[in-house]
Design an enzyme around this catalytic site. Structure first.
Site, short mmCIF file in Angstrom:
data_model
loop_
_atom_site.label_atom_id
_atom_site.label_comp_id
_atom_site.label_asym_id
_atom_site.label_seq_id
_atom_site.Cartn_x
_atom_site.Cartn_y
_atom_site.Cartn_z
N GLU A 1 88.93 44.05 -2.33
CA GLU A 1 88.77 43.86 -0.89
C GLU A 1 89.56 42.63 -0.42
O GLU A 1 89.58 41.60 -1.09
CB GLU A 1 87.29 43.68 -0.58
CG GLU A 1 86.97 43.41 0.88
CD GLU A 1 85.51 43.08 1.12
OE1 GLU A 1 85.07 43.10 2.28
OE2 GLU A 1 84.79 42.78 0.12
N LYS B 1 86.26 50.60 6.71
CA LYS B 1 84.86 50.35 6.40
C LYS B 1 83.96 50.77 7.56
O LYS B 1 84.24 50.47 8.72
CB LYS B 1 84.63 48.87 6.08
CG LYS B 1 83.24 48.55 5.57
CD LYS B 1 83.11 47.07 5.21
CE LYS B 1 81.72 46.78 4.63
NZ LYS B 1 81.55 45.34 4.33
N CYS C 1 82.72 46.55 -0.23
CA CYS C 1 81.70 45.51 -0.23
C CYS C 1 80.33 46.13 -0.47
O CYS C 1 80.12 46.83 -1.44
CB CYS C 1 81.77 44.72 1.08
SG CYS C 1 80.68 43.28 1.17
#
Length: 542
Positions: A289, A361, A411
């Site tokens: 990420e 995301k 995440c």
């Protein structure tokens, strides 16, 4: 020496705090070994069940459940202090207060579950077997229901769901059917049933009848063993050769503009390494990420050309975490994304963030990736960049590489099992669903803390629920490959730069959980509550 009521209360509170603290140790190996996690958790939960179900009032059950859970969350989530204080520059007292405030809030959920179970299905010494069964069912169903509520309310924060402590227990065999919330129900049922076995005023000869609840609970848990032997998915295509990159860029350096070139160079060198003797060349290279800590259109196009040329030289697809900025319908859009490209991708697409392979995301972190209304004052106290993103679509097309279909999540998105399921389903035009899951993270915010190992346990459970392998590519660890049965096939040591070559077999087929999500577990929890409260009312009338 005679104990006063106050001293007894203080000793009881201290015992609950110790039990809650021990409970916090059960969500990942270290300091406890993996084989001890599930047993220790059930025993600590049994203490919580005993003191709440047999509490003199619902208010006392609420207080006891809250105290146990507050201690558990405060210790289990201590690593949030590291991100707030060490990297967010929040004063230590305020960072401690923030962790305690979050823990106090999260503890409201099991406290409410304890109070409601005590209110509607109370137990007392000498309760008949039917009353014990209804009480233990109610307690387990309430705890599991409020674990689910914690996962969805205010965008949800299901970290330390009690189901995650059962990854290496027989209860894990239920994951492909019931998911983590069903596992939480079973773990709580076993704990409450074991707690009910202690009956100090039990009449002679009544022991076997009073073990009814414990027998049912243990039988359900043991049924997970044969369930775990079922193959819920089948191999699809040839194994994919993948290189996972762990750059180990210190969080204090990651967002320093002066060190940007150094960070990119390290990741470029790791991605470009020739394979070791006997190791196949990677078809897919995955970087963590926000490998690029600035928006893609702020990077010199010549640097993007270097990355594109590397993909061409290695004849590989590269997928990297990048914050993207583009314009949609005349407005600026900012996303925390994964962008995929190969040697044929035009540099202009890289600069524009318009590559065919892209994942945005969807489940954003409050205060880190978006600011909840009314909390700008708190964010202004922190020194954390990249704080306000747009959300991605519910279903996004998996990346097609080497005959496999890879669905990314970023995440803590892998905490939310239902969010991963749309990618497993065929697309609207019949496109294949995902055969491999990939999580890219930057856990550098939390140092070498329990967060790294807890996150790996969460990933393991997601593979059990979906019968899909999962790869984790992280900045500082734990970078790993997990097979479709939840076993860690390979991993890198945390806080070390390196690469992990793995051959991943994609899988196809849908588990019951992949088809129905949390609906089955919620139905089971609802039925347990109906049965428990119905039985409890009949017993009280009698």
């Amino acid at each position: 020496m005679t104990q006063t009521p106050r001293s007894r209360n203080l000793r009881g509170a201290a015992g609950l705090v110790l039990a809650g603290a021990a409970h916090a140790l059960t969500f990942s190996p270290g300091p406890l070994p993996d084989w001890a996690l599930a047993v220790t958790q059930v025993l600590m939960l049994a203490i919580a069940a005993r003191v709440t179900l047999y509490a003199p009032s619902a208010k006392q059950a609420w207080l006891r459940g809250w105290l146990f859970s507050f201690a558990s969350y405060s210790l289990g989530l201590y690593w949030i202090f590291i991100s707030l204080h060490r990297y967010g520059d929040l004063a230590a007292p305020l960072a401690v207060a923030a962790v305690l405030a979050l823990s106090a809030f999260l503890a409201l959920f099991p406290a409410a579950a304890s109070a409601l179970a005590r209110r509607y299905a109370p137990l007392e010494a000498g309760s008949p077997p039917s009353r014990i069964l209804s009480g233990t069912l109610a307690w387990a169903a309430m705890w599991a229901a409020f674990e689910w509520l914690r996962a969805v309310l205010l965008t949800g924060f299901p970290w330390l769901n009690i189901g995650y402590a059962q990854v290496d227990s027989p209860i894990a065999g239920w994951a492909p059917l019931l998911g983590v919330h069903g596992m939480a129900f079973l773990a709580a049922f076993v704990a409450a049933a074991l707690a009910s076995l202690w009956q100090p005023s039990r009449k002679s000869g009544a022991g076997s009848r009073h073990a009814l609840a414990a027998g049912i609970a243990l039988a359900l848990a043991a049924a997970g063993w044969p369930l775990s032997r079922i193959d819920w998915s089948t191999p699809s295509g040839d194994p994919l050769n993948v290189r996972l990159v762990q750059g180990n860029i210190g969080q204090s350096q990651k967002f320093d503009p002066a060190l940007l070139d150094q960070s990119l160079t390290r990741h470029l060198d790791l991605a470009a390494m020739p394979p070791a003797p006997g190791v196949p060349a990677p078809q897919l290279i995955i970087l963590p990420e926000t490998v690029l800590p600035i928006f893609q259109d702020q990077l010199d196009p010549r640097v993007w050309a270097v990355w594109r040329d590397l993909a061409a030289q290695r004849n590989a697809t590269i997928a990297m975490g990048v914050p993207l900025h583009d314009r949609v319908d005349g407005r600026d859009r900012y996303t925390n994304s994964v962008m995929g490209f190969d040697g044929n991708t035009p540099v202009e697409q890289l600069v524009a963030g318009s590559t065919a392979m892209r994942y945005d995301k969807r489940h954003l972190v409050p205060w880190g990736e978006y600011v909840p209304p009314g909390f700008h004052w708190f964010v202004d106290m922190l020194n954390i960049p990249l704080g306000d993103f747009d959300r991605g679509a519910v279903r996004q097309t998996p990346f097609a590489v080497g005959g496999q279909h890879i669905a990314f999540n970023i995440c803590y998105e892998d905490l939310f099992g239902p969010d991963l399921l749309p990618a497993l389903q065929p697309g609207p035009n019949g496109e294949p669903g995902a055969t491999i899951l990939v999580n890219v993270s930057n856990l550098g915010w939390f140092g070498d803390s329990w967060a790294l190992r807890q996150h790996l346990q969460i990933g393991r459970l997601r593979t059990m629920e979906t019968a899909r392998p999962m790869l984790t590519s992280t900045n500082t660890g734990i970078t790993a490959a997990i097979d479709a049965k939840g076993r860690v096939a390979a991993q890198l040591a945390p806080l070390q730069a390196g690469v992990l070559p793995v051959a991943v077999q994609g899988m196809t087929g849908l588990t019951p959980y992949a088809r129905f999500g949390d609906k089955t577990a919620l139905a089971l929890i609802g039925l347990a509550l109906i049965a428990a409260f119905g039985s409890g009312r009949k017993t009280r009338r009698a």
